[in-house]
Each structure stands twice: as C-alpha cells, then as structure tokens.
Write a protein that holds these residues in place. Structure first.
Motif, short mmCIF file in Angstrom:
data_model
loop_
_atom_site.label_atom_id
_atom_site.label_comp_id
_atom_site.label_asym_id
_atom_site.label_seq_id
_atom_site.Cartn_x
_atom_site.Cartn_y
_atom_site.Cartn_z
N THR A 39 2.72 3.98 -1.25
CA THR A 39 1.80 5.35 -1.07
C THR A 39 1.87 5.47 0.66
O THR A 39 0.96 4.01 0.39
CB THR A 39 0.61 5.71 -1.72
OG1 THR A 39 -0.03 5.29 -1.88
CG2 THR A 39 1.49 6.37 -2.88
N GLN A 40 1.79 6.13 0.90
CA GLN A 40 1.46 6.16 3.02
C GLN A 40 1.05 7.38 2.86
O GLN A 40 1.00 8.58 3.94
CB GLN A 40 2.52 5.88 3.44
CG GLN A 40 2.21 5.70 4.75
CD GLN A 40 3.44 5.40 6.13
OE1 GLN A 40 3.77 4.38 5.44
NE2 GLN A 40 2.71 6.49 7.35
N PRO A 41 -0.68 7.25 2.45
CA PRO A 41 -1.30 8.56 3.09
C PRO A 41 -1.91 9.09 3.86
O PRO A 41 -1.88 8.18 5.19
CB PRO A 41 -3.15 8.23 1.88
CG PRO A 41 -3.42 6.73 2.04
CD PRO A 41 -2.05 6.53 1.93
#
Length: 223
Positions: A39-41
């Motif tokens: 994930t790349q928040p």
C-alpha cells in the motif's frame, strides 16, 4: 566444494546478514521471482480561516490563515529493512500561510491598498529505516550515529543482477522555504483616466539539508 556450494563457515558474516534481507521467492523461476504490491498511503488535512472587517465606510481589512498538510508513504520494492528501490521515503509537506490586507478610501477617486503575507513550506522526506540503525545491526560499522536519526538506516548495497538493498542516499531531505511579501497599490481616478502606482518588497529564504550518499554505498559487479 561439495555440492558446488561454499560452506556457511567460509562466508563473511556481514555478507550473510545482507543476503538474509532478501525475501524468499514468491514467483517461479530464478530471475524476477519476487513481486509485491504494498500500500502507498497518502493523507492530508487542509483548512483556511478568513476574517473580514469593516472598521468604517472608508476602512476595510481582511486576515487569512491557511494550513495545508500532506503526508505520503512510498514503500520500497522489498520488505523492511531491505527497502529496495531508492524512491522509497516517508514524506511530510506542511504549508502555512498568513495574509493581511488593509484598504483605505481616501476620497471618491483615490483608494490605497496595502497587503502583507508570509508563506512557510517545510518539506521533510525521511528514509524508510528512519530511527533504526540497520547498518550497525548487520555488522557495517561507522555508518550509523547513535542518537542521530538522520544517520540511521541501511547502507546502500548495489549488487549487479539483483535488486539493491538499503536506503536512498538522498534521504533524509529537509527543505525549508520561507517567503515574505509586502506590497502597496494606490489607485487614482482622474476624469476618464485611471492611474495606478505601487511597489512590492519580497524576501525569500531557502534552507536545504540533503546529501547524495549519507548512508554510504557498497557496489559489487556480477557474481
């Protein structure tokens, strides 16, 4: 060597520690056999506050404060603390701005407006292993400095034919930019003509802390 393998006791301890950072394959084949989609928040919170004030029929002013804060986590191509790609970082972009304006109606055909403002942008891009002395853990001396998170992390290890290990040498990057601005505008309506006079003064400050190879680098050719 037996079975065409170097005995474990003949391998360098630091080398074994670094090789151990690579995850087990999750794809078939002997090349490009590991893949991940972490994930790349991205988060942020922004707000503006503005106050308008009429002191009299001739005097008006407004005040505005703005705050914008963006946070972005770009993971590496390998699990921590291996990291992998050099674009991996933990970034924060807080921005603060204040503006004030005062308008004075001098007469039916003369108006003066004065404005002042200040903007401060503080960019901080940290490496993924911020605060953890991974080089020291893996047996690479002289890289990490106890008590200084800027010198934490893992030395960049580039091995031909393999995904690299370690944090980007360009992280952390701390950039502070401040802009100060004052301007004044005088408007004079005379008959069918409108005359405008004014001036502006600005001051800009730019501070940068960044190194191209803060954690050091180890480069190896093909095996």
């Amino acid at each position: 060597f037996g079975n065409n393998a170097v005995p474990a006791n003949r391998l360098d301890r630091v080398g074994r520690n670094l090789i151990g950072l690579y995850p087990a394959p999750n794809r078939s084949g002997i090349v490009s056999n590991y893949g991940t989609t972490p994930t790349q928040p991205v988060g942020g919170n922004n707000f503006d506050v503005k106050i308008d004030r009429n002191f009299s029929s001739r005097d008006q002013a407004f005040f505005r404060f703005s705050r914008h804060n963006t946070a972005q986590d770009i993971p590496g191509s390998l699990p921590l603390p291996a990291v992998g790609n050099t674009a991996a970082s933990i970034s924060r972009y807080p921005l603060h701005q204040f503006v004030a304006s005062y308008t004075r109606t001098l007469s039916a055909n003369k108006v003066n407006e004065f404005r002042a403002g200040v903007t401060r942008l503080n960019i901080e891009a940290r490496h993924q292993n911020w605060g953890r002395d991974v080089s020291e853990e893996r047996g690479i001396p002289g890289v990490n400095v106890k008590g200084d998170p800027r010198a934490s992390g893992l030395t960049r290890v580039n091995l031909a034919g393999f995904e690299g290990l370690g944090d980007s040498g360009g992280r952390p990057a701390i950039i502070v930019s401040e802009n100060y601005q004052w301007n004044d505008a005088f408007t004079w309506v005379r008959g069918s003509h409108t005359l405008k006079f004014g001036g502006e003064v600005g001051r800009r400050r730019y501070n940068l802390f960044q190194d191209s190879n803060l954690h050091g680098a180890l480069n190896y050719g093909p095996i």
